[in-house]
Design an enzyme around this catalytic site. Structure first.
Site, PDB file in Angstrom:
ATOM      1  N   HIS A   1      17.948 -36.206  -7.452  1.00  0.00           N
ATOM      2  CA  HIS A   1      17.103 -36.629  -6.340  1.00  0.00           C
ATOM      3  C   HIS A   1      15.694 -36.074  -6.470  1.00  0.00           C
ATOM      4  CE1 HIS A   1      20.658 -38.313  -4.529  1.00  0.00           C
ATOM      5  NE2 HIS A   1      21.279 -37.183  -4.804  1.00  0.00           N
TER       6      HIS A   1
ATOM      7  N   GLY B   1      -0.606  -1.330   6.557  1.00  0.00           N
ATOM      8  CA  GLY B   1      -0.374  -2.205   7.709  1.00  0.00           C
ATOM      9  C   GLY B   1      -1.614  -3.036   7.995  1.00  0.00           C
TER      10      GLY B   1
ATOM     11  N   LYS C   1      13.490 -14.800 -10.468  1.00  0.00           N
ATOM     12  CA  LYS C   1      13.210 -13.690 -11.400  1.00  0.00           C
ATOM     13  C   LYS C   1      12.161 -14.130 -12.415  1.00  0.00           C
ATOM     14  CE  LYS C   1      14.330 -10.931  -9.831  1.00  0.00           C
ATOM     15  NZ  LYS C   1      14.885 -10.938  -8.554  1.00  0.00           N
TER      16      LYS C   1
ATOM     17  N   GLU D   1      18.160 -17.506  -7.758  1.00  0.00           N
ATOM     18  CA  GLU D   1      17.770 -16.136  -8.099  1.00  0.00           C
ATOM     19  C   GLU D   1      17.231 -16.061  -9.535  1.00  0.00           C
ATOM     20  OE1 GLU D   1      17.078 -13.564  -6.590  1.00  0.00           O
ATOM     21  OE2 GLU D   1      17.275 -11.931  -8.027  1.00  0.00           O
TER      22      GLU D   1
ATOM     23  N   ARG E   1       5.194  -0.115  -6.006  1.00  0.00           N
ATOM     24  CA  ARG E   1       5.159  -0.936  -4.795  1.00  0.00           C
ATOM     25  C   ARG E   1       4.173  -2.089  -4.912  1.00  0.00           C
ATOM     26  NH1 ARG E   1       7.126   1.731  -0.237  1.00  0.00           N
ATOM     27  NH2 ARG E   1       5.681   0.568   1.059  1.00  0.00           N
TER      28      ARG E   1
ATOM     29  N   CYS F   1       0.828  -1.206   0.000  1.00  0.00           N
ATOM     30  CA  CYS F   1       0.000   0.000   0.000  1.00  0.00           C
ATOM     31  C   CYS F   1       0.863   1.258   0.000  1.00  0.00           C
ATOM     32  CB  CYS F   1      -0.867   0.042   1.249  1.00  0.00           C
ATOM     33  SG  CYS F   1      -1.867  -1.414   1.484  1.00  0.00           S
TER      34      CYS F   1
ATOM     35  N   GLU G   1       8.634 -14.595 -10.831  1.00  0.00           N
ATOM     36  CA  GLU G   1       8.058 -13.316 -10.382  1.00  0.00           C
ATOM     37  C   GLU G   1       7.394 -12.541 -11.518  1.00  0.00           C
ATOM     38  OE1 GLU G   1      10.586 -11.341  -6.760  1.00  0.00           O
ATOM     39  OE2 GLU G   1      11.633 -11.489  -8.649  1.00  0.00           O
TER      40      GLU G   1
ATOM     41  N   TRP H   1      -3.068  -2.604  -1.361  1.00  0.00           N
ATOM     42  CA  TRP H   1      -2.689  -3.979  -1.702  1.00  0.00           C
ATOM     43  C   TRP H   1      -3.468  -4.829  -0.703  1.00  0.00           C
ATOM     44  CZ3 TRP H   1      -0.344  -8.254   0.532  1.00  0.00           C
ATOM     45  CH2 TRP H   1       0.228  -9.196  -0.339  1.00  0.00           C
TER      46      TRP H   1
HETATM   47  C1  G6P Z   1       9.583  -8.583  -2.001  1.00  0.00           C
HETATM   48  C2  G6P Z   1      10.141  -8.128  -3.323  1.00  0.00           C
HETATM   49  C3  G6P Z   1      11.427  -8.873  -3.626  1.00  0.00           C
HETATM   50  C4  G6P Z   1      12.412  -8.682  -2.487  1.00  0.00           C
HETATM   51  C5  G6P Z   1      11.813  -9.090  -1.140  1.00  0.00           C
HETATM   52  C6  G6P Z   1      12.684  -8.657   0.012  1.00  0.00           C
HETATM   53  O1  G6P Z   1       9.141  -9.894  -2.101  1.00  0.00           O
HETATM   54  O2  G6P Z   1       9.199  -8.342  -4.361  1.00  0.00           O
HETATM   55  O3  G6P Z   1      11.996  -8.381  -4.819  1.00  0.00           O
HETATM   56  O4  G6P Z   1      13.561  -9.433  -2.731  1.00  0.00           O
HETATM   57  O5  G6P Z   1      10.548  -8.460  -0.957  1.00  0.00           O
HETATM   58  O6  G6P Z   1      12.729  -7.262   0.022  1.00  0.00           O
HETATM   59  P1  G6P Z   1      13.837  -6.393   0.736  1.00  0.00           P
HETATM   60  O7  G6P Z   1      13.399  -4.972   0.490  1.00  0.00           O
HETATM   61  O8  G6P Z   1      13.778  -6.749   2.186  1.00  0.00           O
HETATM   62  O9  G6P Z   1      15.122  -6.721   0.118  1.00  0.00           O
END
Ligand code: G6P
Length: 608
Positions: free
Chosen positions: A504, A101, A485, A481, A27, A2, A488, A74
């Site tokens: 495995h 929050g 990516k 990672e 965000r 949010c 996501e 959100w």
């Molecule tokens: C969210 C974002 C990710 C990020 C994670 C941790 O899930 O979409 O891209 O890696 O939060 O965020 P931070 O700001 O703590 O690195």
């Protein structure tokens, strides 16, 4: 997640609020709304969907007024509908509240308020705040907010306006960031500085348990117990162009291409090449204290957790200190052992991730020394940790983290060098690593120069629905990672695995329809990874290999090879991840996905 924007000043507030909301779009959100005080009335407009939907609605009747609040939601409690969008109002529609929050005791509070005659119209937890303020309102808004907050548990960043106390916005913070931008006779309240820097770089960050009242003649900060607190005005060193696309179609692509520069910024002034070590000004720990560390615990979420895994491998190999890496969400509830001598590293791009923040506070409560690795200057983790390292990657807007990851790994490499040189790491090896770190930005530029090749591979594979990513050693976290990516932003199911572990389980999935991305650079595990590649080939899996420049052999085994410059083993992730970011990006674009705002995801996850 949010986003909050509030404006008080002499200008028409609506365009300023909408522009602020757009700055917060990155965000992640699902609905939006505004509340504006005008001519003695309170106008509230909201809409499910993107900000453009709200704007279209407002085109019909644009409320005018020089004081207002706005929000992108959100969804947590209640579906992402127009009714559940913020701002929420009290029974008479005189008080409007936006909230980031979660109010944890809202069910009990709601029941009580209903018994007292309040009528609720939404499924949200937030609505109780508006009704509680209504209950306590006797003409002074900050008084009513302060009284209402005494009855709430959970987390909040809120902004409130009221028809009957019309010259002010009241903000309060407990667990969800709020920052005030200070201009001449104009004030902007927001959950994130991105919504402010168009107006000013002079800001005041609220701390937990604090409130602020904004009027055209100034701001006044107190605790939620109404004791005055004086706050420092800080300068944000972000420029507006840093949060704009600069001709790139997406923020994510811009940020991928910024990595040579963001890496230079992370390293700037911190390498002492001839001594094979690093200079890190903000650790707030003496060499003696650092030498006394017997164990390191790294905690983080998402991409930052992957950076932490690379940190584990580096610190153990080069600084010879045992390291554990743990998801912050697990760490915080697990009764972890933190004996004297344990150093906790908290990694977070935003510095606001709820689980990471809670893990940090838990570690501090247990007496551990905590260092924060953050990108956002002034963020909660940066401020509450005992010391740390700013990664200086610059604002990261794309939800899928890219340049923050490489800068986090580089910052961990700097810490490794420093810790290593306080211990057993030789000056020769230290110097070799430092020299190589200096060369990496230019090597990243070489990879980016070949980005078109990755695009072509992406086109050929965009229709697949499953991917496997395999790597060993330092390249195992890179595989994780790369898979993260892809899932996501393209919504393709992707798994990262240690290459040998494939036998495995995941090997059962391999047939001609399974693309397998191997990170197969020429390091100590090279031959072993080639054998794993053979195993995939034998089952007709399609192989995309990330390999070291000059390695022709790998081309005889893989369907496609993307070459990256050679580097030292521990630094390989800083190069190998780039083609994987590009691959995920181009596949997502090919599939028509909303790359910068992928569905359901949020840039900064401020609820647990
Ligand atoms: C969210 C974002 C990710 C990020 C994670 C941790 O899930 O979409 O891209 O890696 O939060 O965020 P931070 O700001 O703590 O690195």
């Amino acid at each position: 997640m949010c986003g909050i924007v509030g404006y008080v000043g002499s200008q028409d507030s609506l365009p300023i609020l909408l522009e602020g909301l757009r700055r917060l779009e990155y965000r992640g959100y699902d609905s939006a709304g505004v509340a504006i005080l005008n001519g003695g009335g309170l106008s509230v407009q909201k809409a499910a969907g993107k900000i453009a939907v709200l704007e279209a609605l407002l085109d019909g009747s644009r409320p005018r007024g020089s004081l207002g609040i706005a929000h992108t939601r959100w969804a947590t409690h209640g579906e992402p509908t127009t009714v559940n969008a913020h701002p929420h109002v009290d029974c008479k529609g005189n008080i409007a509240v936006v909230h980031n929050g979660i109010i944890e005791n809202y069910v009990t509070v709601k029941k009580k308020l209903e018994q007292e005659g309040h009528r609720f119209t939404t499924d949200t937890d937030t609505e109780v705040i508006a009704h509680l303020i209504e209950k306590y309102f006797e003409g002074n808004l900050e008084r009513a907010v302060a009284l209402a907050l005494q009855h709430l548990t959970g987390t909040y960043g809120i902004a409130v306006i009221a028809r009957d106390d019309p010259s002010k916005i009241v903000g309060a913070r407990h667990g969800s960031p709020l920052v005030v931008g200070i201009c001449d006779s104009e004030y902007v309240l927001a959950s994130d500085v991105s919504a402010i820097i168009r107006h000013t770089n002079q800001v005041v960050y609220l701390d937990d348990g604090e409130m602020v009242t904004l009027t055209p003649s100034g701001i006044h900060t107190t605790t939620i117990r109404e004791e005055t607190v004086s706050k420092r005005v800080e300068t944000v060193d972000w420029e507006l162009d840093m949060i704009e696309k600069a001709g790139f179609p997406h923020f994510m692509l811009k940020e991928i291409f910024e990595q040579p520069q963001s890496l230079r910024n992370t390293l700037r002034g911190r390498l002492i090449v001839e001594e094979g070590t690093a200079r890190l000004g903000g650790l707030n720990m003496s060499p003696a204290e650092l030498r006394a560390i017997t164990r390191v615990v790294i905690t983080a979420c998402g991409t930052s957790w992957h950076a932490g895994m690379i940190g584990e491998y580096m610190i153990e190999e080069l600084a010879r200190i045992p390291v554990e890496v743990e998801y912050a969400s697990e760490f915080r509830y697990r009764n972890p052992i933190l004996e004297p001598g344990t150093l906790v590293l908290v990694i977070s791009q935003s510095g606001e991730t709820a689980d990471t923040l809670a893990a940090m506070r838990e570690a501090k409560r247990r007496g551990a020394r905590v260092l924060g690795f953050c990108n956002v200057v002034g963020s909660t983790i940066a401020r509450e940790s005992d010391g740390g390292v700013y990664i200086h990657a610059g604002p990261e807007i794309g939800v899928a983290s890219t340049k923050a990851f490489t800068s986090q790994v580089a910052a961990l490499a700097l810490l490794t060098l420093y810790l290593g040189r306080l211990g057993e790491l030789s000056s020769e090896l230290g110097a070799e690593l430092a020299r190589e770190l200096e060369l990496l930005p230019e090597k990243l530029e070489r990879i980016l120069a070949g980005a078109e090749r990755v695009k072509a591979i992406a086109r050929a594979y965009a229709h697949h629905n499953n991917f496997l990513y395999l790597g060993r050693g330092y390249n195992f976290p890179v595989a994780l990672e790369g898979a993260l990516k892809l899932k996501e932003i393209s919504y393709i199911h992707a798994e990262g695995y240690p290459a040998a572990e494939m036998k495995h389980g995941p090997i059962a999935l391999i047939d001609q329809n399974m693309p397998v991305v191997f990170i197969c650079t020429q390091d100590s595990a090279y031959e072993k990874v080639l054998s794993n590649m053979e195993e995939v080939r034998a089952r007709r899996g399609k192989i995309i290999a990330i390999a070291s420049e000059g390695d022709d052999h790998v081309a005889t085994k893989a369907d496609h090879v993307i070459y990256i410059p050679k580097t030292l083993g521990p630094l390989t992730p800083l190069l190998a991840v780039l083609p994987l970011q590009l691959l995920a990006y181009h596949i997502a674009v090919e599939r028509g996905c909303d790359v910068d705002q992928p569905r359901n995801l949020a840039k900064s996850v401020t609820v647990e």
